[in-house]
Design an enzyme around this catalytic site. Structure first.
Site, PDB file in Angstrom:
ATOM      1  N   THR A  41      -8.673  -1.044  11.869  1.00  0.00           N
ATOM      2  CA  THR A  41      -9.519   0.148  11.705  1.00  0.00           C
ATOM      3  C   THR A  41     -10.621   0.299  12.748  1.00  0.00           C
ATOM      4  O   THR A  41     -11.159  -0.707  13.247  1.00  0.00           O
ATOM      5  CB  THR A  41     -10.179   0.115  10.304  1.00  0.00           C
ATOM      6  OG1 THR A  41     -11.219   1.085  10.230  1.00  0.00           O
ATOM      7  CG2 THR A  41     -10.795  -1.240   9.988  1.00  0.00           C
ATOM      8  N   GLY A  49       0.827  -1.220   0.000  1.00  0.00           N
ATOM      9  CA  GLY A  49       0.000   0.000   0.000  1.00  0.00           C
ATOM     10  C   GLY A  49       0.849   1.251   0.000  1.00  0.00           C
ATOM     11  O   GLY A  49       0.422   2.299   0.481  1.00  0.00           O
ATOM     12  N   LYS A  98     -11.875  -6.680   7.450  1.00  0.00           N
ATOM     13  CA  LYS A  98     -10.808  -6.191   8.339  1.00  0.00           C
ATOM     14  C   LYS A  98     -10.824  -6.922   9.690  1.00  0.00           C
ATOM     15  O   LYS A  98      -9.796  -7.039  10.344  1.00  0.00           O
ATOM     16  CB  LYS A  98     -10.951  -4.685   8.546  1.00  0.00           C
ATOM     17  CG  LYS A  98     -10.443  -3.852   7.362  1.00  0.00           C
ATOM     18  CD  LYS A  98      -8.925  -3.755   7.371  1.00  0.00           C
ATOM     19  CE  LYS A  98      -8.386  -2.833   6.312  1.00  0.00           C
ATOM     20  NZ  LYS A  98      -6.927  -2.705   6.334  1.00  0.00           N
ATOM     21  N   GLU A 100     -13.468   0.991  12.043  1.00  0.00           N
ATOM     22  CA  GLU A 100     -14.692   0.419  11.457  1.00  0.00           C
ATOM     23  C   GLU A 100     -15.061  -0.902  12.135  1.00  0.00           C
ATOM     24  O   GLU A 100     -16.196  -1.354  12.038  1.00  0.00           O
ATOM     25  CB  GLU A 100     -14.511   0.210   9.953  1.00  0.00           C
ATOM     26  CG  GLU A 100     -14.497   1.489   9.141  1.00  0.00           C
ATOM     27  CD  GLU A 100     -15.845   2.200   9.096  1.00  0.00           C
ATOM     28  OE1 GLU A 100     -16.842   1.568   8.759  1.00  0.00           O
ATOM     29  OE2 GLU A 100     -15.883   3.397   9.430  1.00  0.00           O
ATOM     30  N   TYR A 111     -16.424  -4.206   4.208  1.00  0.00           N
ATOM     31  CA  TYR A 111     -15.048  -3.769   4.500  1.00  0.00           C
ATOM     32  C   TYR A 111     -14.684  -4.130   5.945  1.00  0.00           C
ATOM     33  O   TYR A 111     -13.633  -4.733   6.220  1.00  0.00           O
ATOM     34  CB  TYR A 111     -14.929  -2.253   4.280  1.00  0.00           C
ATOM     35  CG  TYR A 111     -13.666  -1.620   4.836  1.00  0.00           C
ATOM     36  CD1 TYR A 111     -12.458  -1.718   4.137  1.00  0.00           C
ATOM     37  CD2 TYR A 111     -13.674  -0.923   6.047  1.00  0.00           C
ATOM     38  CE1 TYR A 111     -11.289  -1.135   4.642  1.00  0.00           C
ATOM     39  CE2 TYR A 111     -12.517  -0.345   6.558  1.00  0.00           C
ATOM     40  CZ  TYR A 111     -11.328  -0.452   5.845  1.00  0.00           C
ATOM     41  OH  TYR A 111     -10.181   0.115   6.356  1.00  0.00           O
TER      42      TYR A 111
HETATM   43  P1  NAP Z   1      -5.492   4.155   0.413  1.00  0.00           P
HETATM   44  O1  NAP Z   1      -4.996   5.546   0.192  1.00  0.00           O
HETATM   45  O2  NAP Z   1      -6.771   3.730  -0.183  1.00  0.00           O
HETATM   46  O3  NAP Z   1      -4.323   3.155  -0.100  1.00  0.00           O
HETATM   47  C1  NAP Z   1      -4.561   1.781  -0.267  1.00  0.00           C
HETATM   48  C2  NAP Z   1      -3.314   1.147  -0.825  1.00  0.00           C
HETATM   49  O4  NAP Z   1      -3.547  -0.271  -0.989  1.00  0.00           O
HETATM   50  C3  NAP Z   1      -2.886   1.678  -2.212  1.00  0.00           C
HETATM   51  O5  NAP Z   1      -1.485   1.770  -2.260  1.00  0.00           O
HETATM   52  C4  NAP Z   1      -3.379   0.564  -3.141  1.00  0.00           C
HETATM   53  O6  NAP Z   1      -2.638   0.470  -4.336  1.00  0.00           O
HETATM   54  C5  NAP Z   1      -3.070  -0.655  -2.275  1.00  0.00           C
HETATM   55  N1  NAP Z   1      -3.782  -1.850  -2.753  1.00  0.00           N
HETATM   56  C6  NAP Z   1      -5.112  -2.039  -2.895  1.00  0.00           C
HETATM   57  N2  NAP Z   1      -5.367  -3.275  -3.373  1.00  0.00           N
HETATM   58  C7  NAP Z   1      -4.159  -3.877  -3.541  1.00  0.00           C
HETATM   59  C8  NAP Z   1      -3.762  -5.157  -4.024  1.00  0.00           C
HETATM   60  N3  NAP Z   1      -4.636  -6.072  -4.433  1.00  0.00           N
HETATM   61  N4  NAP Z   1      -2.432  -5.438  -4.042  1.00  0.00           N
HETATM   62  C9  NAP Z   1      -1.508  -4.523  -3.660  1.00  0.00           C
HETATM   63  N5  NAP Z   1      -1.838  -3.294  -3.212  1.00  0.00           N
HETATM   64  C10 NAP Z   1      -3.144  -2.977  -3.156  1.00  0.00           C
HETATM   65  O7  NAP Z   1      -5.570   3.829   1.977  1.00  0.00           O
HETATM   66  P2  NAP Z   1      -4.963   4.626   3.225  1.00  0.00           P
HETATM   67  O8  NAP Z   1      -5.931   5.676   3.649  1.00  0.00           O
HETATM   68  O9  NAP Z   1      -3.551   4.984   2.964  1.00  0.00           O
HETATM   69  O10 NAP Z   1      -5.052   3.494   4.347  1.00  0.00           O
HETATM   70  C11 NAP Z   1      -3.976   2.571   4.551  1.00  0.00           C
HETATM   71  C12 NAP Z   1      -4.499   1.341   5.283  1.00  0.00           C
HETATM   72  O11 NAP Z   1      -5.049   1.732   6.528  1.00  0.00           O
HETATM   73  C13 NAP Z   1      -5.617   0.586   4.571  1.00  0.00           C
HETATM   74  O12 NAP Z   1      -5.437  -0.779   4.868  1.00  0.00           O
HETATM   75  C14 NAP Z   1      -6.883   1.094   5.216  1.00  0.00           C
HETATM   76  O13 NAP Z   1      -7.903   0.127   5.120  1.00  0.00           O
HETATM   77  C15 NAP Z   1      -6.413   1.301   6.636  1.00  0.00           C
HETATM   78  N6  NAP Z   1      -7.071   2.341   7.408  1.00  0.00           N
HETATM   79  C16 NAP Z   1      -7.181   3.594   6.925  1.00  0.00           C
HETATM   80  C17 NAP Z   1      -7.744   4.583   7.712  1.00  0.00           C
HETATM   81  C18 NAP Z   1      -7.848   6.006   7.226  1.00  0.00           C
HETATM   82  O14 NAP Z   1      -8.605   6.771   7.836  1.00  0.00           O
HETATM   83  N7  NAP Z   1      -7.106   6.410   6.220  1.00  0.00           N
HETATM   84  C19 NAP Z   1      -8.200   4.278   9.004  1.00  0.00           C
HETATM   85  C20 NAP Z   1      -8.055   2.980   9.468  1.00  0.00           C
HETATM   86  C21 NAP Z   1      -7.462   2.024   8.678  1.00  0.00           C
HETATM   87  P3  NAP Z   1      -3.103   1.243  -5.700  1.00  0.00           P
HETATM   88  O15 NAP Z   1      -2.547   2.628  -5.582  1.00  0.00           O
HETATM   89  O16 NAP Z   1      -2.482   0.415  -6.734  1.00  0.00           O
HETATM   90  O17 NAP Z   1      -4.611   1.222  -5.712  1.00  0.00           O
HETATM   91  O1  F7E Z   2     -17.012   8.434   5.313  1.00  0.00           O
HETATM   92  C1  F7E Z   2     -20.336   9.953   5.581  1.00  0.00           C
HETATM   93  C2  F7E Z   2     -20.250   8.449   5.433  1.00  0.00           C
HETATM   94  O2  F7E Z   2     -15.888   7.570   3.258  1.00  0.00           O
HETATM   95  C3  F7E Z   2     -17.107   9.033   6.581  1.00  0.00           C
HETATM   96  C4  F7E Z   2     -11.635   4.756   5.395  1.00  0.00           C
HETATM   97  O3  F7E Z   2     -10.339   5.300   5.416  1.00  0.00           O
HETATM   98  O4  F7E Z   2     -12.097   5.545   7.607  1.00  0.00           O
HETATM   99  C5  F7E Z   2     -12.536   5.607   6.267  1.00  0.00           C
HETATM  100  O5  F7E Z   2     -13.856   5.106   6.142  1.00  0.00           O
HETATM  101  C6  F7E Z   2     -18.567   9.273   6.929  1.00  0.00           C
HETATM  102  C7  F7E Z   2     -19.480   8.069   6.683  1.00  0.00           C
HETATM  103  O6  F7E Z   2     -14.768   7.318   5.529  1.00  0.00           O
HETATM  104  C8  F7E Z   2     -20.504  11.376   2.253  1.00  0.00           C
HETATM  105  O7  F7E Z   2     -21.554   7.876   5.359  1.00  0.00           O
HETATM  106  C9  F7E Z   2     -21.537  11.617   4.146  1.00  0.00           C
HETATM  107  O8  F7E Z   2     -20.384   7.924   7.756  1.00  0.00           O
HETATM  108  O9  F7E Z   2     -14.855   9.529   4.486  1.00  0.00           O
HETATM  109  P1  F7E Z   2     -15.590   8.239   4.553  1.00  0.00           P
HETATM  110  P2  F7E Z   2     -15.156   6.012   6.356  1.00  0.00           P
HETATM  111  O10 F7E Z   2     -16.297   5.287   5.788  1.00  0.00           O
HETATM  112  O11 F7E Z   2     -15.237   6.418   7.781  1.00  0.00           O
HETATM  113  C10 F7E Z   2     -12.086   4.233   8.196  1.00  0.00           C
HETATM  114  C11 F7E Z   2     -11.543   4.349   9.590  1.00  0.00           C
HETATM  115  C12 F7E Z   2     -11.374   3.235   7.361  1.00  0.00           C
HETATM  116  O12 F7E Z   2     -10.824   2.266   7.864  1.00  0.00           O
HETATM  117  C13 F7E Z   2     -11.590   3.306   5.895  1.00  0.00           C
HETATM  118  O13 F7E Z   2     -10.541   2.639   5.190  1.00  0.00           O
HETATM  119  O14 F7E Z   2     -19.049  10.313   6.089  1.00  0.00           O
HETATM  120  N1  F7E Z   2     -20.569  10.681   4.332  1.00  0.00           N
HETATM  121  N2  F7E Z   2     -21.502  12.048   2.883  1.00  0.00           N
HETATM  122  C14 F7E Z   2     -19.913  10.509   3.179  1.00  0.00           C
HETATM  123  N3  F7E Z   2     -18.873   9.722   2.863  1.00  0.00           N
HETATM  124  C15 F7E Z   2     -18.392   9.783   1.578  1.00  0.00           C
HETATM  125  N4  F7E Z   2     -17.326   9.033   1.231  1.00  0.00           N
HETATM  126  N5  F7E Z   2     -18.963  10.606   0.637  1.00  0.00           N
HETATM  127  C16 F7E Z   2     -20.016  11.429   0.926  1.00  0.00           C
HETATM  128  O15 F7E Z   2     -20.500  12.155   0.072  1.00  0.00           O
END
Ligand code: NAP
Ligand code: F7E
Length: 378
Positions: A129, A10, A157, A131, A153
């Site tokens: 996460t 990632g 996870k 989630e 999702y």
């Molecule tokens: P992101 O920007 O969506 O990045 C996801 C990464 O995973 C990208 O580099 C993507 O590559 C790679 N990937 C997806 N499918 C793959 C596959 N089949 N093989 C190899 N690589 C693959 O996510 P992020 O926000 O940086 O989050 C990083 C991690 O933390 C994720 O696991 C996410 O679920 C978790 N997480 C995120 C948050 C948050 O708020 N950001 C919170 C809690 C947990 P490509 O560029 O090729 O698509």
């Molecule tokens: O939504 C509401 C939506 O898509 C946040 C990922 O990084 O964090 C992320 O997941 C909230 C939700 O993030 C829109 O319904 C309203 O309640 O920005 P989001 P997420 O679903 O919380 C967790 C921790 C991860 O692990 C995930 O990888 O916002 N919402 N209106 C909307 N969300 C989106 N995307 N678009 C809207 O227009």
């Protein structure tokens, strides 16, 4: 002394890019997993390519053999498993792919480490996460709060979380989960709600977009800054014993509050009227923004935000609020390094400049096309 070698799955994502910078600055040799795409998706790490200690390799989370070969070749001392189909709403449309990458993918990484005989030398961080708490059973949530996943999702996870715990106990491996609450940045994907809002606020302020459509604006999140959170991923792997940690700011806001603050930073004061599907964000005044020119007075009185059912989820997680006490105490981490207001400001400032730059680039392209059409030789 032998060198620290990190393997990041990632690496092209939001967190992977910040973590690469962080580990390179600490003197690590950093290896990242990339996959083939017909378009350029390496924007976030483009500035690192060519750095002597930064290497990229093709592999895929759905391809066991590619993971085994890569782990055997790199022989990492630390693996950060960040790769995922990370969009919750998309997981309802592609549940099987999400399970393959986000659940079985974790198992593939763990098994690759065992197959290469590195189970006692390589530490593994799993991107878990908030989630997992889903339809929450307790507020705020800590390491002991029961899980109730509420999307494909989150269910995927949850498997990742448990298989990591299982391998820790069954094989005495140093593998742990960081249960990270939402963390955002100027590098956040454009379809996550925060970035969707900051980009729209910047575009509307500069006359490039009429309106923003959102889903559930009452949803509550604990939003932190991604750059602060990658430090915790590293800290989690530097402890004596492998343990799981909640990483959050301990402060909660609604999507509506995020939108209000983002539009304000872009120079637009909003008021919200109506409820549910009929709620609207109306411009009440304009002022000088944190960067760029004052938005046009003609925006005053206009509806700039509306609700669309398209962005509602079949099941939505609406009350996430993390308790970072353990991370504060054991990792010595400060959850308030970047405050909510600072986070919004960083993102809006970046997007105001991006929209302005895109606009200049597009004018140059149009002018160039006109010159060429007129047969002007440059
Ligand atoms: P992101 O920007 O969506 O990045 C996801 C990464 O995973 C990208 O580099 C993507 O590559 C790679 N990937 C997806 N499918 C793959 C596959 N089949 N093989 C190899 N690589 C693959 O996510 P992020 O926000 O940086 O989050 C990083 C991690 O933390 C994720 O696991 C996410 O679920 C978790 N997480 C995120 C948050 C948050 O708020 N950001 C919170 C809690 C947990 P490509 O560029 O090729 O698509
Ligand atoms: O939504 C509401 C939506 O898509 C946040 C990922 O990084 O964090 C992320 O997941 C909230 C939700 O993030 C829109 O319904 C309203 O309640 O920005 P989001 P997420 O679903 O919380 C967790 C921790 C991860 O692990 C995930 O990888 O916002 N919402 N209106 C909307 N969300 C989106 N995307 N678009 C809207 O227009």
């Amino acid at each position: 002394m032998s060198k620290d070698i990190a393997l990041i799955t990632g690496v092209t994502g939001q967190d992977g890019s910040f973590l690469s910078e962080f580990l390179l600055a600490k003197g690590y040799e950093v290896h990242g997993v990339i996959r083939r795409s017909s378009v350029d998706y390496r924007e976030r790490i483009a500035h690192l390519e060519g750095t002597p200690c930064f290497h990229l390799h093709y592999a895929d989370m759905t391809d066991s053999m590619s993971m085994v070969k890569l782990v055997g070749k790199v022989k990492p001392t630390e693996i950060y498993n960040l790769a995922a189909q990370s969009h919750v709403q998309v997981s309802f449309d592609s549940p099987e792919f999400t399970a393959d990458v986000d659940a079985v993918g974790v198992l593939r990484v763990l098994e690759a480490v065992r197959a290469c005989g590195l189970e006692h030398t390589c530490r593994i961080y799993q991107a878990s996460t908030s989630e997992l708490y889903g339809k929450v059973e307790e507020v705020p949530q800590n390491e002991n709060t029961p899980f109730h996943p509420y999307s494909p999702y989150a269910v995927a996870k949850l498997y990742g979380y448990w298989i990591v715990k299982e391998y820790r106990e069954a094989y005495n491996m140093y593998c742990c989960s960081g249960i990270l609450f939402n963390h955002e940045s100027e590098r956040r994907g454009e379809t996550f709600v925060t970035r969707k809002i900051t980009l729209a606020a910047a575009r509307i302020a500069q006359g490039k977009q009429e309106k923003l459509f959102l889903g559930n604006m009452s949803s509550l999140r604990d939003w932190g800054y991604a750059k602060d959170y990658v430090e915790c991923m590293w800290l989690i792997l530097q402890q004596e014993k492998p343990e799981d940690f909640v990483i959050a700011t301990g402060v909660q806001h609604s999507v509506r509050e995020f939108a209000y603050q983002a539009f304000k930073a872009a120079g637009i004061e909003l008021k919200f009227e109506g409820e549910g599907l009929y709620e609207k964000g109306v411009c009440v005044s304009v002022h000088h923004p944190i960067v760029g020119v004052k938005p046009s007075e003609t925006l005053v009185g206009k509806v700039l935000i509306e609700v669309s059912e398209d962005f509602y989820r079949p099941t939505d997680v609406v009350n996430l609020w993390g308790d970072p006490t353990k991370a504060k105490t054991k990792l010595g981490w400060n959850p308030q390094t970047t405050t909510f207001d600072q986070l919004v400001e960083i993102m809006v400032k970046y997007d105001m400049q991006k929209v302005a730059a895109d606009s200049v680039a597009s004018t140059v392209r149009t002018n160039l096309a006109e010159y060429l059409e007129k047969g002007v030789v440059l």
